[in-house]
Design an enzyme around this catalytic site. Structure first.
Site, mmCIF file in Angstrom:
data_model
loop_
_atom_site.group_PDB
_atom_site.id
_atom_site.type_symbol
_atom_site.label_atom_id
_atom_site.label_comp_id
_atom_site.label_asym_id
_atom_site.label_seq_id
_atom_site.Cartn_x
_atom_site.Cartn_y
_atom_site.Cartn_z
ATOM 1 C CE1 TYR A 14 -9.366 -4.030 0.895
ATOM 2 C CE2 TYR A 14 -9.443 -5.174 3.006
ATOM 3 C CZ TYR A 14 -8.787 -4.870 1.827
ATOM 4 O OH TYR A 14 -7.559 -5.416 1.563
ATOM 5 C CE LYS A 69 -7.813 -7.406 8.995
ATOM 6 N NZ LYS A 69 -6.504 -6.944 8.572
ATOM 7 C CG ASP A 86 -15.029 -10.135 5.478
ATOM 8 O OD1 ASP A 86 -14.399 -10.550 6.472
ATOM 9 O OD2 ASP A 86 -14.479 -9.591 4.505
ATOM 10 C CE1 TYR A 97 -3.714 -2.415 0.532
ATOM 11 C CE2 TYR A 97 -2.810 -2.891 2.695
ATOM 12 C CZ TYR A 97 -3.707 -3.170 1.679
ATOM 13 O OH TYR A 97 -4.603 -4.187 1.843
HETATM 14 C C1 LIG Z 1 -13.203 -7.282 6.513
HETATM 15 C C2 LIG Z 1 -11.942 -7.742 5.857
HETATM 16 N N1 LIG Z 1 -11.998 -8.749 4.983
HETATM 17 C C3 LIG Z 1 -10.885 -9.220 4.382
HETATM 18 C C4 LIG Z 1 -9.651 -8.662 4.629
HETATM 19 C C5 LIG Z 1 -8.431 -9.199 3.938
HETATM 20 O O1 LIG Z 1 -7.624 -9.872 4.840
HETATM 21 P P1 LIG Z 1 -6.082 -10.148 4.484
HETATM 22 O O2 LIG Z 1 -5.415 -8.828 4.506
HETATM 23 O O3 LIG Z 1 -5.616 -11.050 5.584
HETATM 24 O O4 LIG Z 1 -6.057 -10.821 3.157
HETATM 25 C C6 LIG Z 1 -9.568 -7.597 5.533
HETATM 26 C C7 LIG Z 1 -8.267 -6.954 5.796
HETATM 27 O O5 LIG Z 1 -8.178 -5.858 6.281
HETATM 28 C C8 LIG Z 1 -10.733 -7.126 6.160
HETATM 29 O O6 LIG Z 1 -10.705 -6.103 7.026
#
Ligand SMILES: Cc1ncc(COP(=O)(O)O)c(C=O)c1O
Length: 424
Positions: free
Chosen positions: A151, A274, A245, A23
């Site tokens: 996201y 996470k 998610d 990023y």
């Molecule tokens: C809600 C959500 N889904 C998916 C992801 C993607 O996860 P990763 O960065 O481990 O691929 C993130 C990452 O910030 C997220 O906040």
């Protein structure tokens, strides 16, 4: 390279020309800070400075860094078996973790597929949803419904369900098949619009995907639990699967262990990552309910889910996750999240008066100061570091998502640094 790199250690200087950083426009971005160690709520830099971490390493280190219970579980597992392939082999850390997650999650979210990153878990959830329809002999449900502000990751398929503008992926418009995008049903008109959209295009949609309660990377946008209840009702009415998610919201961040549980809404598939391992090792999961899983349970080999990341269910990561769940079981996290939330609310409130600030909000252990326009991330980061804290703003928001275990003094230092740097 800049002045900072003049005092950098040898490994840093040797590696810097070769590491492709996340990023950032590497040509103009400030040099990254060299880290020596972590401890509790602190990141210790190579030059000896300690920074209080305001974002728990992208929302992972919920129990603070180097928790001895997690460290011991990982080191015991390291001595026993760091990794074995998951195809045809089984091990206690993964099987124990799967049964514990199934017991903790609401409803019949009972079937756990492990992967290593959040994006891949979302990809798997999408693939499960698509194949669920194929296996059931339903043709045409090949699209996903995503929400503005959402996201879900950076891989090609997950990019398609991110907010097309805010999701950082607008450059790729047209590369992948377009999905259906809608505003969250936050009120009567948006609910009616979504219902109309589903009446028209519901038959094309395999699943809708949403981050429940808080859309994180899209700007720390909060919505009421009623929105999730509406989504469940509409998904059922139009025969669409519902994916939550919870990669950001899972494991206590919004005040409940899972946002879905707090909202009293059970999705068909949930994704977790996470804080799953307490911020120690990469691990994720896509967890399906019986309705989805049953579509794959068959005498037909072709109905199987053909997926299996090499490092899926890595025993070290699963041991870390089990140890993290032990810490959650003690229950102290809940009081801590409430304590952190209350202190964030009072500590950040004065920022409301800062010119350009349009909102200050707190949910669970998430504190947000939102500006009308995108902030200067590099400039603010540098000033935060001078103030002894690690805070990395995102777009229009400067936010705090610290470890739940952070003490009051460190928390006050974080909010004090926010007020100082933002001139509140
Ligand atoms: C809600 C959500 N889904 C998916 C992801 C993607 O996860 P990763 O960065 O481990 O691929 C993130 C990452 O910030 C997220 O906040």
């Amino acid at each position: 390279m800049n002045d900072q790199s003049l005092q950098a250690p040898a490994w840093y200087l040797q590696g810097a020309p070769h590491v492709w950083r996340p990023y950032c426009q590497m040509k103009t971005a400030p040099a990254p800070l060299a880290v020596e160690a972590t401890s509790g709520a602190r990141i210790i830099l190579e030059d000896g400075r300690g920074l209080i971490d305001g974002i728990a390493s992208w929302w992972t280190a919920c129990h603070g860094y180097n928790h001895p219970h997690i460290a011991k579980a990982v080191s015991d597992q390291l001595a026993r078996a760091p990794h074995v392939m998951f195809g045809g082999l089984a091990h206690a850390p993964a099987y124990t973790l799967a049964s514990r997650l199934a017991a903790l999650l609401p409803g019949d979210l009972d079937h756990v597929f492990f992967a290593e990153s959040g994006s891949v878990a979302v990809e798997i959830a999408m693939k499960m949803a698509l194949q669920h329809w194929i296996n059931r002999g339903v043709a045409g449900r090949t699209r996903f419904l995503g929400f503005l502000g959402g996201y879900h990751g950076d891989t090609l398929a997950t990019m398609t369900v991110c907010d097309p503008e805010e999701g950082m992926h607008s450059l790729f418009a047209g590369v992948m098949p377009a999905q259906v995008m809608a505003a969250l049903p936050v009120d009567g008109p948006t609910e009616a619009a979504l219902d109309a959209l589903l009446s028209e295009r519901g038959h094309e949609i395999a699943a809708m995907i949403v981050e429940p309660r808080v859309q994180g990377a899209g700007g720390m946008l909060f919505h009421d639990d009623e929105v999730l209840r509406r989504l469940r009702r509409m998904a059922d009415a139009h025969g669409v699967l519902l994916i939550f998610d919870e990669i950001f919201t899972g494991f206590g961040r919004t005040g409940d262990l899972f946002a879905c549980q707090g909202a009293g809404v059970t999705p068909d598939i949930i994704t977790l990552s996470k804080a799953l391992t307490g911020g120690t090792l990469p691990l994720s999961a896509a967890i399906a309910n019986h309705r989805v899983f049953d579509a794959f349970w068959s005498d037909d080999a072709g109905a199987a889910l053909m997926h299996g990341p090499t490092y899926m269910a890595n025993p070290l990561a699963c041991a870390a996750a089990n140890a993290s769940l032990d810490l959650f079981e003690s229950g102290a996290w809940k009081e801590n999240v409430a304590r952190v939330g209350a202190r964030l609310a009072s500590g950040l409130e004065p920022c409301r008066a800062v010119p350009g600030v349009v909102d200050v909000r707190v949910r669970g252990a998430i504190g947000v100061v939102e500006f009308e326009e995108a902030v200067d991330v590099g400039g603010l980061c540098a000033r935060f570091v001078e103030a002894g804290v690690w805070i990395r703003p995102m777009g229009c928001v400067v936010y705090l998502t610290p470890a739940f275990t952070i003490d009051d003094a460190d928390l006050d230092h974080l909010t004090g640094a926010m007020r100082k740097v933002l001139n509140a």
